[in-house]
Design an enzyme around this catalytic site. Structure first.
Site: not given
Ligand code: PGA
Length: 240
Positions: A137, A142, A135, A67
């Site tokens: 995702h 999302e 959450n 992304d």
């Molecule tokens: P993080 O993010 O590795 O910074 O915890 C993970 C994500 O949101 O996919």
């Protein structure tokens, strides 16, 4: 989905790095789907150390990232293109032309999504690395994103904006939209490694491991993948 619980962040990073290093050694032109965020940084440090000490080569490897924020150029220090360059690509012998990520400043977002999907179809991934959002995702898919989604632009969820604000001077600077690889494309990788570390992921990890496939928790689709490994540290596994 196979679950591995490791002692700590370093151990989790080491386990994941070994899988990637073995893949690259066995298949020097492997295609790696890569992720950004805090979680894979230890893993990238290990790939760099292994490259420097053991000589594992990425000369023929191609990478495709999950992304990118809409509106950020690849030279913007907050962009994911920049993150990948700083944390991995500039330290190993990969050819930058073989590293792919969505263009956050593409003039036509529809054309950009189609271009990315074409590339994903042309380059089947041997491994897809994923972090887990608090959450649930995966990439920027999302909750309630369709399981049949391909590359698309998302409006980031409020909690994702909050989670990512630590990388910006203030929350207002966090872009509200991002390009993301879709869930259908993620599922096409031959092998998936999903990492989660720390107490703040413990709640979502426990929901994920329960096993119900539900679009309210996008990562739950990974139960339907035939070769997916969830690697946790003790803290992330503390509510199992
Ligand atoms: P993080 O993010 O590795 O910074 O915890 C993970 C994500 O949101 O996919």
């Amino acid at each position: 989905m196979k679950t591995i619980i490791t002692n700590d962040y370093e151990d989790m990073s080491e386990k994941a790095a070994q899988i990637i290093i073995e893949t690259v050694k066995e298949k020097p032109n492997a295609v790696l789907g890569l992720a950004t965020g805090a979680t894979p940084m230890g893993l990238y440090r290990r790939l760099v150390a292994d490259h420097k000490e053991m000589g594992t080569s990425y000369k023929y490897v191609r990478t495709i990232n999950l992304d990118e924020y809409v509106g950020l150029t690849k030279v913007n220090p907050q962009s994911y293109a920049y993150f990948m360059y700083e944390n991995l690509f500039c330290h190993i012998d990969i050819a930058l032309k073989n590293t792919y990520i969505e263009n956050g400043t593409a003039l036509d977002s529809m054309i950009e999504c189609k271009r990315y999907d074409k590339m994903l179809n042309k380059l089947p991934r041997d491994i897809q690395l994923l972090g887990l959002g608090s959450n649930g995702h995966i990439a920027f898919n999302e909750p309630y994103t369709s399981f049949s989604s391909t590359t698309h632009i998302v409006n980031l969820a409020e909690n994702t904006i909050k989670d990512n604000a630590i990388y910006f001077d203030n929350i207002e600077q966090v872009p509200r939209q991002a390009y993301t690889m879709g869930i259908k494309s993620i599922m096409k990788a031959k092998q998936i490694i999903i990492l989660a570390s720390g107490f703040k992921k413990a709640e979502i990890v426990s929901k994920l491991v329960q096993g119900n496939v539900d679009s309210a928790l996008p990562a739950s689709i990974l139960h339907n993948h035939c070769n997916c490994i969830l690697i946790l540290d003790k803290e992330a596994a503390s509510k199992l």
